[in-house]
Design a protein around this motif. Structure first.
Motif, PDB file in Angstrom:
ATOM      1  N   UNK A 343       0.769  -0.995   0.180  1.00  0.00           N
ATOM      2  CA  UNK A 343       0.014   0.193  -0.340  1.00  0.00           C
ATOM      3  C   UNK A 343       0.942   1.292   0.592  1.00  0.00           C
ATOM      4  N   UNK A 344       2.137   1.343   0.231  1.00  0.00           N
ATOM      5  CA  UNK A 344       2.517   2.580   0.902  1.00  0.00           C
ATOM      6  C   UNK A 344       3.584   2.493  -0.596  1.00  0.00           C
ATOM      7  N   UNK A 345       3.998   1.187  -1.259  1.00  0.00           N
ATOM      8  CA  UNK A 345       4.477   1.300  -2.725  1.00  0.00           C
ATOM      9  C   UNK A 345       3.296   2.321  -3.703  1.00  0.00           C
ATOM     10  N   UNK A 346       2.151   1.728  -3.834  1.00  0.00           N
ATOM     11  CA  UNK A 346       0.902   1.210  -4.707  1.00  0.00           C
ATOM     12  C   UNK A 346       0.625   2.317  -4.378  1.00  0.00           C
ATOM     13  N   UNK A 347      -0.215   3.759  -3.305  1.00  0.00           N
ATOM     14  CA  UNK A 347      -1.525   4.177  -3.292  1.00  0.00           C
ATOM     15  C   UNK A 347      -1.176   5.105  -4.347  1.00  0.00           C
ATOM     16  N   UNK A 348      -0.118   5.754  -4.527  1.00  0.00           N
ATOM     17  CA  UNK A 348      -0.398   7.176  -5.747  1.00  0.00           C
ATOM     18  C   UNK A 348      -0.602   6.433  -6.787  1.00  0.00           C
ATOM     19  N   UNK A 349      -0.581   5.202  -7.483  1.00  0.00           N
ATOM     20  CA  UNK A 349      -0.712   4.644  -8.620  1.00  0.00           C
ATOM     21  C   UNK A 349      -2.329   4.374  -7.784  1.00  0.00           C
ATOM     22  N   UNK A 350      -2.923   3.546  -6.875  1.00  0.00           N
ATOM     23  CA  UNK A 350      -4.728   3.430  -6.948  1.00  0.00           C
ATOM     24  C   UNK A 350      -4.706   4.682  -6.802  1.00  0.00           C
ATOM     25  N   UNK A 351      -4.519   5.776  -6.333  1.00  0.00           N
ATOM     26  CA  UNK A 351      -5.482   7.225  -6.538  1.00  0.00           C
ATOM     27  C   UNK A 351      -5.210   7.622  -8.686  1.00  0.00           C
ATOM     28  N   UNK A 352      -4.705   7.778  -8.741  1.00  0.00           N
ATOM     29  CA  UNK A 352      -4.394   7.632 -10.620  1.00  0.00           C
ATOM     30  C   UNK A 352      -5.500   6.520 -11.067  1.00  0.00           C
ATOM     31  N   UNK A 353      -5.742   5.397 -10.796  1.00  0.00           N
ATOM     32  CA  UNK A 353      -6.251   4.448 -11.706  1.00  0.00           C
ATOM     33  C   UNK A 353      -7.730   4.628 -11.449  1.00  0.00           C
ATOM     34  N   UNK A 354      -8.146   5.037 -10.346  1.00  0.00           N
ATOM     35  CA  UNK A 354      -9.627   5.851  -9.776  1.00  0.00           C
ATOM     36  C   UNK A 354     -10.280   7.203 -10.351  1.00  0.00           C
ATOM     37  N   UNK A 355      -8.522   7.710 -10.597  1.00  0.00           N
ATOM     38  CA  UNK A 355      -9.279   8.429 -11.770  1.00  0.00           C
ATOM     39  C   UNK A 355      -9.389   8.719 -12.787  1.00  0.00           C
ATOM     40  N   UNK A 356      -8.045   7.666 -13.666  1.00  0.00           N
ATOM     41  CA  UNK A 356      -8.689   7.008 -14.798  1.00  0.00           C
ATOM     42  C   UNK A 356      -9.988   6.350 -15.149  1.00  0.00           C
ATOM     43  N   UNK A 357     -10.509   5.422 -14.072  1.00  0.00           N
ATOM     44  CA  UNK A 357     -11.450   4.590 -13.907  1.00  0.00           C
ATOM     45  C   UNK A 357     -12.736   5.770 -14.566  1.00  0.00           C
ATOM     46  N   UNK A 421      -6.354  12.689  -1.220  1.00  0.00           N
ATOM     47  CA  UNK A 421      -5.993  11.290  -0.912  1.00  0.00           C
ATOM     48  C   UNK A 421      -4.395  11.833  -0.893  1.00  0.00           C
ATOM     49  N   UNK A 422      -3.613  11.776  -1.811  1.00  0.00           N
ATOM     50  CA  UNK A 422      -2.353  12.375  -2.154  1.00  0.00           C
ATOM     51  C   UNK A 422      -1.530  13.284  -0.990  1.00  0.00           C
ATOM     52  N   UNK A 423      -2.081  13.875  -0.003  1.00  0.00           N
ATOM     53  CA  UNK A 423      -2.391  13.953   1.425  1.00  0.00           C
ATOM     54  C   UNK A 423      -1.944  13.422   2.469  1.00  0.00           C
ATOM     55  N   UNK A 424      -2.761  12.146   1.947  1.00  0.00           N
ATOM     56  CA  UNK A 424      -3.335  11.298   3.054  1.00  0.00           C
ATOM     57  C   UNK A 424      -2.063  10.422   3.406  1.00  0.00           C
ATOM     58  N   UNK A 425      -2.068  10.110   1.969  1.00  0.00           N
ATOM     59  CA  UNK A 425      -1.027   9.482   1.600  1.00  0.00           C
ATOM     60  C   UNK A 425       0.740   9.291   1.946  1.00  0.00           C
ATOM     61  N   UNK A 426       1.080   8.804   2.382  1.00  0.00           N
ATOM     62  CA  UNK A 426       2.575   8.807   3.122  1.00  0.00           C
ATOM     63  C   UNK A 426       3.764   8.157   2.158  1.00  0.00           C
TER      64      UNK A 426
END
Length: 435
Positions: A343-357, A421-426
């Motif tokens: 989750x630490x490594x993929x959280x930004x990509x998960x957010x971007x994937x949500x925006x893409x979907x 989400x980006x502000x919350x992710x570490x």
């Protein structure tokens, strides 16, 4: 002591190049005066008309005189023309400010006894220090007229009544209406019911499509990376194929597979006795939504599988060895070690994937064209998401102003969710990894 800096800056502010001539940079000043004259002549001819068109969007309608059509003002052309001049004016103003700053800085040097550069020194300085700026200029112009201009045009349409059938140029004029279109979207039943329905499904679709692909990819990555699995490279290659094949082709194949009349999936289920009658996967609103989510897993999980495999192989083995010493089993190590690192490594990509979907037009439109029909919606089908509804409003219904409003709302929604989400992710705070 003379205030050369203030005098030269004032002269340059009055007209480009005058400050440089005052500072005894004659050739440089004459060149800048020539540029200023060219800009003045060019803008003096068209600027007033361009700004008139931008503020009024035209005043003369198209008329018919006997058999002849007398052309009036084309509101959209005037809007674009005005925007071009407005952006060009900002660029010119920026150049003029740079001219004033240059004259002021040279004047400051004169005040402390430094002789201003001649034309040779100026050219040498421009070559040595100005090269990066010269290389950036094409990007500035491209950004201004290929990115900012179209986006600004799209935003401004939301504040007009540019729509079919009564406000389409060149036959009719378009008017500025302020926030009326925004109000109509939320207050008029035919628009508000459609917006809330489509928006709700869009959010649900974005969440389901993101997390189903994420966890499907995670599951396959865990299975493939198990110690007892042989031919790991083969399995990774096989599972990456759905992502590697062009989505356009694959979606059309899936559309035929799930066809309710002659699709092979229906026929197989009937032959096996699992079904007594055909299922209309793409004609029933609920089944169509479920089908789209399931099909999207097939296209989305390979990306996450490869990503998860890479992250898991990079996890420090000592963490697992320490857990083994403490007597932890695999079910305990996964939520305590593997999942937090993933989750630490993929959280930004998960957010971007949500925006893409959220804007996954291809999946929706190619699979169902937004259908099946929903009679309670205005120009949208049961599986339409906001972006496919915008497509229909622009190309099929010519409701350009309403499409622009929905586009602005999409931007606000996605930007707000992503920033939050980006502000919350570490993931971007490396120091948190050490704590």
């Amino acid at each position: 002591m003379k205030s050369h800096s203030k005098i030269s800056a004032l002269l340059s502010a009055l007209f480009m190049g005058l400050g440089q001539i005052y500072n005894k940079q004659y050739i440089k000043g004459l060149i800048m005066m020539g540029v200023g004259l060219f800009i003045l002549i060019t803008f003096a001819v068209d600027f007033q008309h361009a700004m008139w068109g931008l503020t009024t969007l035209g005043e003369t309608k198209q008329t018919i005189d006997g058999w002849d059509i007398v052309q009036g003002d084309h509101s959209i052309n005037l809007l674009i023309y005005g925007l071009i001049f407005l952006i060009a004016s900002i660029l010119v103003l920026s150049a003029h400010v740079a001219n004033v700053v240059d004259a002021y800085s040279v004047g400051k040097k004169r005040e402390i006894g430094i002789v201003p550069n001649g034309i040779k020194e100026t050219l040498k300085t421009m070559y040595e220090k100005g090269f990066p700026f010269a290389m950036l200029l094409p990007s500035v112009f491209a950004t201004a007229f290929l990115i900012i201009l179209p986006n600004l045009f799209g935003v401004l349409l939301a504040f007009t009544n540019y729509s079919s059938p009564n406000h389409l140029p060149p036959k009719n004029l378009v008017d500025w209406v302020g926030f009326d279109t925004f109000i109509d979207l939320f207050k008029m039943d035919m628009w508000s019911s459609t917006f809330y329905g489509v928006f709700g499904w869009t959010v649900l679709w974005a969440i389901l499509s993101t997390f189903t692909c994420f966890f499907a990819g995670l599951f396959v990555a865990i299975i493939v990376n198990q110690k007892g699995i042989v031919f790991k490279r083969f399995w990774r290659s096989v599972f990456i194929l759905p992502w590697a094949i062009p989505q356009f082709v694959s979606i059309l194949v899936m559309q035929n597979l799930f066809n309710g009349e002659f699709g092979p999936i229906n026929q197989l289920l009937l032959d096996l006795g699992i079904l007594n009658e055909r299922l209309y996967f793409l004609s029933d609103p609920t089944l169509a939504k479920i089908t789209i989510v399931v099909v999207n897993i097939w296209f989305g999980f390979p990306y996450w599988m490869v990503l998860m495999s890479g992250v898991m192989t990079s996890i420090d083995k000592e963490l697992y060895e320490a857990a083994d010493v403490d007597g932890a089993n695999n079910w305990q190590k996964f939520p305590k070690i593997t999942m937090p690192v993933l989750m630490f490594s993929t959280a930004p990509l998960l957010i971007m994937s949500f925006a893409g979907n959220f804007n996954n037009f291809n999946m929706i439109y190619l699979m169902t064209q937004g259908g099946p029909v929903n009679t309670s919606y205005q120009g949208a089908g049961s599986t339409d998401i906001l972006i496919s509804w915008i497509y229909k409003m622009t190309l099929e219904q010519r409701q350009y102003n309403m499409a622009s409003v929905v586009s602005i709302l999409i931007f606000v929604i996605i930007a707000s969710i992503s920033i939050w989400n980006f502000r919350r992710t570490k993931a971007f705070k490396e120091e948190d990894m050490m704590s």
